[in-house]
Write a protein that holds these residues in place. Structure first.
Motif, mmCIF file in Angstrom:
data_model
loop_
_atom_site.group_PDB
_atom_site.id
_atom_site.type_symbol
_atom_site.label_atom_id
_atom_site.label_comp_id
_atom_site.label_asym_id
_atom_site.label_seq_id
_atom_site.Cartn_x
_atom_site.Cartn_y
_atom_site.Cartn_z
ATOM 1 N N HIS A 33 0.844 -1.199 0.000
ATOM 2 C CA HIS A 33 0.000 0.000 0.000
ATOM 3 C C HIS A 33 0.883 1.254 0.000
ATOM 4 C CE1 HIS A 33 -3.652 2.207 1.967
ATOM 5 N NE2 HIS A 33 -3.146 2.864 0.966
ATOM 6 N N ALA A 34 1.911 1.259 0.843
ATOM 7 C CA ALA A 34 2.827 2.396 0.897
ATOM 8 C C ALA A 34 3.512 2.605 -0.459
ATOM 9 C CB ALA A 34 3.865 2.174 1.995
ATOM 10 N N TYR A 35 3.924 1.513 -1.092
ATOM 11 C CA TYR A 35 4.576 1.603 -2.404
ATOM 12 C C TYR A 35 3.646 2.283 -3.420
ATOM 13 C CZ TYR A 35 6.684 0.334 -6.831
ATOM 14 O OH TYR A 35 7.218 0.392 -8.087
ATOM 15 N N GLU A 36 2.393 1.891 -3.434
ATOM 16 C CA GLU A 36 1.444 2.491 -4.385
ATOM 17 C C GLU A 36 1.235 3.973 -4.100
ATOM 18 O OE1 GLU A 36 0.282 1.332 -7.254
ATOM 19 O OE2 GLU A 36 1.635 -0.329 -6.798
ATOM 20 N N LEU A 37 1.130 4.345 -2.823
ATOM 21 C CA LEU A 37 0.989 5.764 -2.477
ATOM 22 C C LEU A 37 2.235 6.549 -2.897
ATOM 23 C CD1 LEU A 37 -0.631 5.533 1.058
ATOM 24 C CD2 LEU A 37 -1.707 6.373 -1.027
ATOM 25 N N ILE A 38 3.400 5.988 -2.636
ATOM 26 C CA ILE A 38 4.653 6.648 -3.015
ATOM 27 C C ILE A 38 4.730 6.808 -4.531
ATOM 28 C CG2 ILE A 38 7.160 6.340 -3.118
ATOM 29 C CD1 ILE A 38 6.791 4.922 -0.306
ATOM 30 N N ARG A 39 4.377 5.760 -5.257
ATOM 31 C CA ARG A 39 4.413 5.823 -6.718
ATOM 32 C C ARG A 39 3.507 6.933 -7.233
ATOM 33 N NH1 ARG A 39 1.519 4.521 -10.526
ATOM 34 N NH2 ARG A 39 0.037 3.292 -9.342
ATOM 35 N N LYS A 40 2.315 7.064 -6.663
ATOM 36 C CA LYS A 40 1.386 8.120 -7.091
ATOM 37 C C LYS A 40 1.950 9.508 -6.802
ATOM 38 C CE LYS A 40 -2.748 5.307 -6.625
ATOM 39 N NZ LYS A 40 -3.972 5.055 -5.852
ATOM 40 N N ARG A 44 3.025 12.373 -9.571
ATOM 41 C CA ARG A 44 2.498 13.750 -9.545
ATOM 42 C C ARG A 44 3.608 14.782 -9.568
ATOM 43 N NH1 ARG A 44 -1.904 15.137 -5.341
ATOM 44 N NH2 ARG A 44 -1.815 17.011 -6.597
ATOM 45 N N LEU A 45 4.760 14.432 -9.012
ATOM 46 C CA LEU A 45 5.907 15.339 -9.001
ATOM 47 C C LEU A 45 6.728 15.244 -10.286
ATOM 48 C CD1 LEU A 45 7.065 14.728 -5.323
ATOM 49 C CD2 LEU A 45 5.878 16.758 -6.235
#
Length: 66
Positions: A33-40, A44-45
């Motif tokens: 879950h953390a990986y997916e949030l980080i990827r998003k 965005r950046l």
């Protein structure tokens, strides 16, 4: 999704090292879950995660109080 959940609050602990970072999670599900949030966030950046430097690894728990 609550305000903290949107940004991963409570999923793991983020530690930064200059331009790198490590996220420590309790469960594999949390780490994914953390990986997916980080990827998003990285997307965005308009940045990318380095494919050979980005991993999810398991760590054995040792009782260091013994």
């Amino acid at each position: 999704m609550g305000g903290g959940e949107k940004y991963g609050s409570g999923i793991g602990e983020l530690t930064r090292y200059a331009d790198d970072f490590v996220v420590i999670c309790i469960t594999k599900k949390d780490s994914e879950h953390a990986y997916e949030l980080i990827r998003k966030i990285i997307d965005r950046l308009e940045l990318t995660l380095h494919p050979t430097k980005t991993w999810i690894v398991g760590v054995l728990h040792y009782d260091l109080t013994v």
